[in-house]
Scaffold this active site. Structure first.
Site, PDB file in Angstrom:
ATOM      1  N   GLY A 278     -16.783   4.195  44.449  1.00 41.70           N
ATOM      2  CA  GLY A 278     -17.376   4.712  45.676  1.00 41.70           C
ATOM      3  C   GLY A 278     -18.060   3.585  46.423  1.00 41.70           C
ATOM      4  O   GLY A 278     -18.322   2.517  45.847  1.00 41.70           O
TER       5      GLY A 278
ATOM      6  N   HIS B  68     -27.388   6.497  48.510  1.00 42.83           N
ATOM      7  CA  HIS B  68     -27.328   5.224  49.249  1.00 42.83           C
ATOM      8  C   HIS B  68     -27.592   5.425  50.739  1.00 42.83           C
ATOM      9  O   HIS B  68     -28.332   4.642  51.346  1.00 42.83           O
ATOM     10  CB  HIS B  68     -25.953   4.559  49.107  1.00 42.83           C
ATOM     11  CG  HIS B  68     -25.806   3.663  47.913  1.00 42.83           C
ATOM     12  ND1 HIS B  68     -26.654   2.598  47.665  1.00 42.83           N
ATOM     13  CD2 HIS B  68     -24.890   3.645  46.909  1.00 42.83           C
ATOM     14  CE1 HIS B  68     -26.257   1.979  46.555  1.00 42.83           C
ATOM     15  NE2 HIS B  68     -25.186   2.597  46.066  1.00 42.83           N
TER      16      HIS B  68
ATOM     17  N   CYS C 144     -23.947  -0.100  39.839  1.00 50.44           N
ATOM     18  CA  CYS C 144     -23.878  -0.091  41.307  1.00 50.44           C
ATOM     19  C   CYS C 144     -23.436  -1.464  41.786  1.00 50.44           C
ATOM     20  O   CYS C 144     -23.917  -2.482  41.281  1.00 50.44           O
ATOM     21  CB  CYS C 144     -25.248   0.254  41.886  1.00 50.44           C
ATOM     22  SG  CYS C 144     -25.261   0.287  43.697  1.00 50.44           S
ATOM     23  N   LEU C 145     -22.544  -1.480  42.764  1.00 49.76           N
ATOM     24  CA  LEU C 145     -22.064  -2.746  43.308  1.00 49.76           C
ATOM     25  C   LEU C 145     -23.192  -3.525  43.988  1.00 49.76           C
ATOM     26  O   LEU C 145     -23.077  -4.726  44.183  1.00 49.76           O
ATOM     27  CB  LEU C 145     -20.923  -2.491  44.311  1.00 49.76           C
ATOM     28  CG  LEU C 145     -19.661  -1.836  43.715  1.00 49.76           C
ATOM     29  CD1 LEU C 145     -18.712  -1.423  44.824  1.00 49.76           C
ATOM     30  CD2 LEU C 145     -18.969  -2.776  42.733  1.00 49.76           C
TER      31      LEU C 145
ATOM     32  N   HIS D 202     -24.668   9.671  43.902  1.00 44.56           N
ATOM     33  CA  HIS D 202     -24.986   8.240  43.980  1.00 44.56           C
ATOM     34  C   HIS D 202     -24.758   7.723  45.412  1.00 44.56           C
ATOM     35  O   HIS D 202     -25.593   6.988  45.953  1.00 44.56           O
ATOM     36  CB  HIS D 202     -24.110   7.498  42.957  1.00 44.56           C
ATOM     37  CG  HIS D 202     -24.271   6.016  42.916  1.00 44.56           C
ATOM     38  ND1 HIS D 202     -24.815   5.351  41.826  1.00 44.56           N
ATOM     39  CD2 HIS D 202     -23.934   5.036  43.789  1.00 44.56           C
ATOM     40  CE1 HIS D 202     -24.813   4.051  42.064  1.00 44.56           C
ATOM     41  NE2 HIS D 202     -24.276   3.833  43.241  1.00 44.56           N
ATOM     42  N   GLU D 203     -23.636   8.116  46.034  1.00 41.46           N
ATOM     43  CA  GLU D 203     -23.323   7.631  47.392  1.00 41.46           C
ATOM     44  C   GLU D 203     -24.230   8.267  48.436  1.00 41.46           C
ATOM     45  O   GLU D 203     -24.665   7.599  49.386  1.00 41.46           O
ATOM     46  CB  GLU D 203     -21.850   7.878  47.737  1.00 41.46           C
ATOM     47  CG  GLU D 203     -20.826   7.241  46.808  1.00 41.46           C
ATOM     48  CD  GLU D 203     -21.095   5.796  46.466  1.00 41.46           C
ATOM     49  OE1 GLU D 203     -21.744   5.084  47.261  1.00 41.46           O
ATOM     50  OE2 GLU D 203     -20.684   5.362  45.376  1.00 41.46           O
TER      51      GLU D 203
ATOM     52  N   GLN E  97     -24.408   0.022  52.073  1.00 39.90           N
ATOM     53  CA  GLN E  97     -24.164  -1.138  51.211  1.00 39.90           C
ATOM     54  C   GLN E  97     -23.477  -2.292  51.944  1.00 39.90           C
ATOM     55  O   GLN E  97     -23.492  -3.421  51.465  1.00 39.90           O
ATOM     56  CB  GLN E  97     -23.301  -0.741  50.005  1.00 39.90           C
ATOM     57  CG  GLN E  97     -24.004   0.179  49.029  1.00 39.90           C
ATOM     58  CD  GLN E  97     -23.088   0.577  47.903  1.00 39.90           C
ATOM     59  OE1 GLN E  97     -22.309   1.516  48.044  1.00 39.90           O
ATOM     60  NE2 GLN E  97     -23.147  -0.139  46.782  1.00 39.90           N
TER      61      GLN E  97
HETATM   62  O1  GNR Z   1     -18.217   1.744  40.936  1.00 39.29           O
HETATM   63  C1  GNR Z   1     -19.200   2.446  40.697  1.00 39.29           C
HETATM   64  N1  GNR Z   1     -19.280   3.086  39.508  1.00 39.29           N
HETATM   65  C2  GNR Z   1     -20.221   4.043  39.226  1.00 39.29           C
HETATM   66  C3  GNR Z   1     -20.397   4.419  37.901  1.00 39.29           C
HETATM   67  C4  GNR Z   1     -21.313   5.376  37.566  1.00 39.29           C
HETATM   68  C5  GNR Z   1     -22.074   5.966  38.533  1.00 39.29           C
HETATM   69  C6  GNR Z   1     -21.936   5.597  39.849  1.00 39.29           C
HETATM   70  C7  GNR Z   1     -21.015   4.641  40.194  1.00 39.29           C
HETATM   71  S1  GNR Z   1     -20.815   4.206  41.857  1.00 39.29           S
HETATM   72  C8  GNR Z   1     -20.295   2.550  41.680  1.00 39.29           C
HETATM   73  C9  GNR Z   1     -19.940   1.956  43.019  1.00 39.29           C
HETATM   74  C10 GNR Z   1     -21.170   1.921  43.875  1.00 39.29           C
HETATM   75  O2  GNR Z   1     -22.122   1.206  43.669  1.00 39.29           O
HETATM   76  N2  GNR Z   1     -21.235   2.801  44.845  1.00 39.29           N
HETATM   77  O3  GNR Z   1     -22.334   2.894  45.596  1.00 39.29           O
HETATM   78 NI    NI Z   2     -23.963   2.098  44.397  1.00 41.08          NI
END
Ligand code: GNR
Ligand code: NI
Length: 176
Positions: free
Chosen positions: A46, A143, A97-98, A139-140, A51
């Site tokens: 995601g 963000h 998270c990236l 999670h997204e 980001q």
């Molecule tokens: O690639 C991603 N893997 C992930 C694994 C567990 C919970 C959330 C994520 S999202 C992350 C990519 C990212 O940082 N998206 O904002």
């Molecule tokens: Ni993330």
């Protein structure tokens, strides 16, 4: 197509609460294309506009059914102005998270969510999600509200991780 730069903690822009998209124009469609390419290049499941330094409520996701065997594009979706209508249950999952490099930690979230959003054509959509898909959606959406997964940890754990990141960044500085 353009690869976008992914902002890294502690970049203050990651705390921005993104603005609602009022009209889905070519700019938004280009952003979605670039974010999708950037997500795949970074091997993420995601990516949120925040980001990549854009304060618009846009996220892209491609959550694999089987994490061992990823099929690029199978579950690809772009969501504009996504909202959580209902959430229930609880699930703990080791998130990464990236924008928070080198850190993984267990986060507790709702196990089931009901989402409302616009798709890239501007159609209103509603759907339910569970498991990793539900986790990634939360999670997204966090963000675009300026929240990182480390903000969801206990203060003790969060401070430990922040210190670890600070140390790693200082070591990087010294190595230059
Ligand atoms: O690639 C991603 N893997 C992930 C694994 C567990 C919970 C959330 C994520 S999202 C992350 C990519 C990212 O940082 N998206 O904002
Ligand atoms: Ni993330």
């Amino acid at each position: 197509m353009t690869l976008l730069g992914i902002l890294k903690y502690p970049d203050p822009f990651l705390k921005t609460k993104a603005k609602k998209v009022e009209s889905i124009d070519d700019g938004i469609r280009a952003l979605i294309r670039d974010m999708t390419e950037t997500m795949y290049q970074a091997r993420g499941i995601g990516l949120a506009a925040t980001q990549v330094g854009v304060d618009k409520r846009v996220v892209v996701l491609d959550v694999p059914d089987d994490e061992e065997r990823r099929e690029r594009g199978k579950n690809l979706m772009a969501l504009i102005n996504p909202e959580i209508l209902e959430s229930s249950g609880s699930i703990k999952y080791e998130e990464g998270c990236l924008s928070v490099q080198g850190i993984n930690a267990d986060v507790e979230r709702a196990s089931n969510v009901k989402i409302r959003a616009l798709d890239r054509e501007g159609n209103a959509i509603e759907f339910e999600a569970e498991g990793l898909f539900a986790i990634a959606l939360q999670h997204e959406i966090d963000h675009i509200d300026g929240i990182l997964f480390i903000d969801r940890l206990s203060p003790l754990k969060r401070d430990m991780i922040k210190r670890k990141i600070k140390k790693a960044l200082e070591a990087e500085e010294r190595a230059l």
